[in-house]
Design a protein around this motif. Structure first.
Motif, PDB file in Angstrom:
ATOM      1  N   VAL A  21      -8.119  -2.856 -52.776  1.00  0.00           N
ATOM      2  CA  VAL A  21      -7.214  -3.956 -52.053  1.00  0.00           C
ATOM      3  C   VAL A  21      -5.659  -3.494 -52.175  1.00  0.00           C
ATOM      4  O   VAL A  21      -5.451  -3.277 -53.462  1.00  0.00           O
ATOM      5  CB  VAL A  21      -7.569  -5.438 -52.091  1.00  0.00           C
ATOM      6  CG1 VAL A  21      -7.256  -5.768 -53.611  1.00  0.00           C
ATOM      7  CG2 VAL A  21      -6.915  -6.441 -51.155  1.00  0.00           C
ATOM      8  N   ALA A  22      -4.775  -3.889 -51.240  1.00  0.00           N
ATOM      9  CA  ALA A  22      -3.309  -3.653 -51.473  1.00  0.00           C
ATOM     10  C   ALA A  22      -2.837  -5.140 -51.206  1.00  0.00           C
ATOM     11  O   ALA A  22      -3.236  -5.783 -50.276  1.00  0.00           O
ATOM     12  CB  ALA A  22      -2.865  -2.548 -50.463  1.00  0.00           C
ATOM     13  N   PRO A  23      -1.731  -5.536 -51.939  1.00  0.00           N
ATOM     14  CA  PRO A  23      -0.706  -6.433 -51.530  1.00  0.00           C
ATOM     15  C   PRO A  23      -0.268  -6.644 -50.095  1.00  0.00           C
ATOM     16  O   PRO A  23      -0.103  -5.467 -49.484  1.00  0.00           O
ATOM     17  CB  PRO A  23       0.185  -6.636 -52.497  1.00  0.00           C
ATOM     18  CG  PRO A  23      -0.294  -5.781 -53.613  1.00  0.00           C
ATOM     19  CD  PRO A  23      -1.158  -4.427 -52.934  1.00  0.00           C
TER      20      PRO A  23
ATOM     21  N   PRO B 137     -17.314  -7.646 -58.159  1.00  0.00           N
ATOM     22  CA  PRO B 137     -16.522  -7.304 -59.131  1.00  0.00           C
ATOM     23  C   PRO B 137     -14.851  -7.505 -59.164  1.00  0.00           C
ATOM     24  O   PRO B 137     -14.442  -7.796 -57.692  1.00  0.00           O
ATOM     25  CB  PRO B 137     -16.617  -5.508 -59.185  1.00  0.00           C
ATOM     26  CG  PRO B 137     -16.933  -5.617 -57.841  1.00  0.00           C
ATOM     27  CD  PRO B 137     -17.735  -6.735 -57.252  1.00  0.00           C
ATOM     28  N   ALA B 138     -13.984  -7.620 -59.766  1.00  0.00           N
ATOM     29  CA  ALA B 138     -12.715  -7.616 -59.728  1.00  0.00           C
ATOM     30  C   ALA B 138     -12.137  -6.517 -58.892  1.00  0.00           C
ATOM     31  O   ALA B 138     -12.700  -5.416 -59.143  1.00  0.00           O
ATOM     32  CB  ALA B 138     -11.847  -7.669 -61.199  1.00  0.00           C
ATOM     33  N   PRO B 139     -11.002  -6.759 -58.207  1.00  0.00           N
ATOM     34  CA  PRO B 139     -10.724  -5.534 -57.097  1.00  0.00           C
ATOM     35  C   PRO B 139      -9.980  -4.369 -57.914  1.00  0.00           C
ATOM     36  O   PRO B 139      -9.327  -4.701 -58.722  1.00  0.00           O
ATOM     37  CB  PRO B 139      -9.760  -6.223 -56.279  1.00  0.00           C
ATOM     38  CG  PRO B 139      -9.123  -7.370 -57.076  1.00  0.00           C
ATOM     39  CD  PRO B 139     -10.272  -7.956 -57.876  1.00  0.00           C
ATOM     40  N   HIS B 140      -9.999  -3.333 -57.307  1.00  0.00           N
ATOM     41  CA  HIS B 140      -8.976  -2.283 -57.699  1.00  0.00           C
ATOM     42  C   HIS B 140      -7.781  -2.393 -56.705  1.00  0.00           C
ATOM     43  O   HIS B 140      -7.953  -2.172 -55.769  1.00  0.00           O
ATOM     44  CB  HIS B 140      -9.691  -0.884 -57.456  1.00  0.00           C
ATOM     45  CG  HIS B 140      -8.858   0.408 -57.670  1.00  0.00           C
ATOM     46  ND1 HIS B 140      -8.558   0.657 -59.205  1.00  0.00           N
ATOM     47  CD2 HIS B 140      -8.296   1.437 -57.164  1.00  0.00           C
ATOM     48  CE1 HIS B 140      -7.807   1.726 -59.521  1.00  0.00           C
ATOM     49  NE2 HIS B 140      -7.644   2.043 -57.994  1.00  0.00           N
ATOM     50  N   ILE B 141      -6.748  -2.879 -57.291  1.00  0.00           N
ATOM     51  CA  ILE B 141      -5.449  -3.205 -56.675  1.00  0.00           C
ATOM     52  C   ILE B 141      -4.427  -1.711 -56.559  1.00  0.00           C
ATOM     53  O   ILE B 141      -4.302  -1.199 -57.608  1.00  0.00           O
ATOM     54  CB  ILE B 141      -4.575  -4.257 -57.113  1.00  0.00           C
ATOM     55  CG1 ILE B 141      -5.563  -5.478 -57.132  1.00  0.00           C
ATOM     56  CG2 ILE B 141      -3.387  -4.654 -56.555  1.00  0.00           C
ATOM     57  CD1 ILE B 141      -4.834  -6.604 -58.138  1.00  0.00           C
TER      58      ILE B 141
END
Length: 240
Positions: free
Chosen positions: A105-107, A128-132
């Motif tokens: 994901v990206a902001p 799971p927690a995202p890879h930002i």
């Protein structure tokens, strides 16, 4: 299926369900799961029931062995993934890319607020927690394969529904747009790829005929495998 089928509204396996699965396993039934979620969300179920055959993840776009390795996959064509992401960002909808076992994901507009609000919901469902990343387009071109993409805005359900209609019209005949669970999101998948396709690959590997299977689910993303199985079961709360 996991959410709404094996798992109840508290995201847990109820005692009666647990005993039924345990008894089936004791009698030699090969049990596994087929979910729209990533492989890490299946690990607890694999361990609980000693699953020894592949698991279906990412709504049928990935077939994983029980160690997480990919046996078969069918990602979204990159041009469709990038076009849908650009449209979502223009509408203020958060695109979350399912790339194998990871969420990417990206902001939006340089702010992480939308990521934090929406990902807290997904993580409550054991994702799971995202890879930002800074640039989704760049990393999808170079580092990750998009197996499915969800579009989410827990603060604007009407906006999500309207955007679903937009994407369904935009990608008609090129990709499948569907709901499979939470009202705050929908997803895009490769055209004509579903849990049914991954199940067919699995059964072929195992030498098992579809007539020898039972499949259970509660939403439209389960319908193909329910129809394919010798005994297909829709949960009581399923849509018509």
């Amino acid at each position: 299926d996991l959410d709404g089928t094996l798992l109840n509204t508290a995201h847990q396996i109820g005692p009666a369900t647990d005993e039924a699965v345990q008894e089936a396993v004791r009698q030699g039934v090969l049990f596994t799961v087929a979910t729209g979620k990533t492989f890490p969300s299946t690990q607890g179920v694999i361990d609980r029931y000693g699953i020894s055959i592949p698991v279906i993840t990412n709504n049928g776009t990935v077939l994983n062995d029980t160690d997480g390795s990919v046996i078969w996959d069918h990602p979204i064509p990159l041009d469709i993934a990038l076009e849908s992401i650009e449209l979502a960002r223009h509408e203020g909808i958060l695109p979350i890319v399912y790339a194998g076992p990871e969420l990417i994901v990206a902001p939006l507009n340089g702010s992480r607020d939308a990521i934090d609000r929406n990902m807290s919901i997904l993580m409550a469902h054991y994702e799971p927690a995202p890879h930002i990343v800074d640039d989704l387009t760049q990393v999808l071109r170079s580092d990750f394969k998009p197996h499915k993409i969800i579009f989410m805005n827990a603060d604007d359900l009407d906006g999500v529904a309207a955007f679903q209609t937009t994407l369904a019209n935009t990608f008609a005949g090129r990709a499948d747009v569907m709901r499979s669970g939470l009202v705050s999101l929908f997803e895009i998948l490769p055209h004509s790829v579903s849990k049914e396709n991954a199940l067919a690959v699995m059964l072929d590997r195992l030498g098992i005929a579809p007539e020898q299977t039972m499949a259970m689910g509660d939403n439209s993303n389960d319908l193909g495998m329910i129809r394919m199985a010798g005994l297909g079961v829709a949960m009581g709360q399923s849509p018509d």
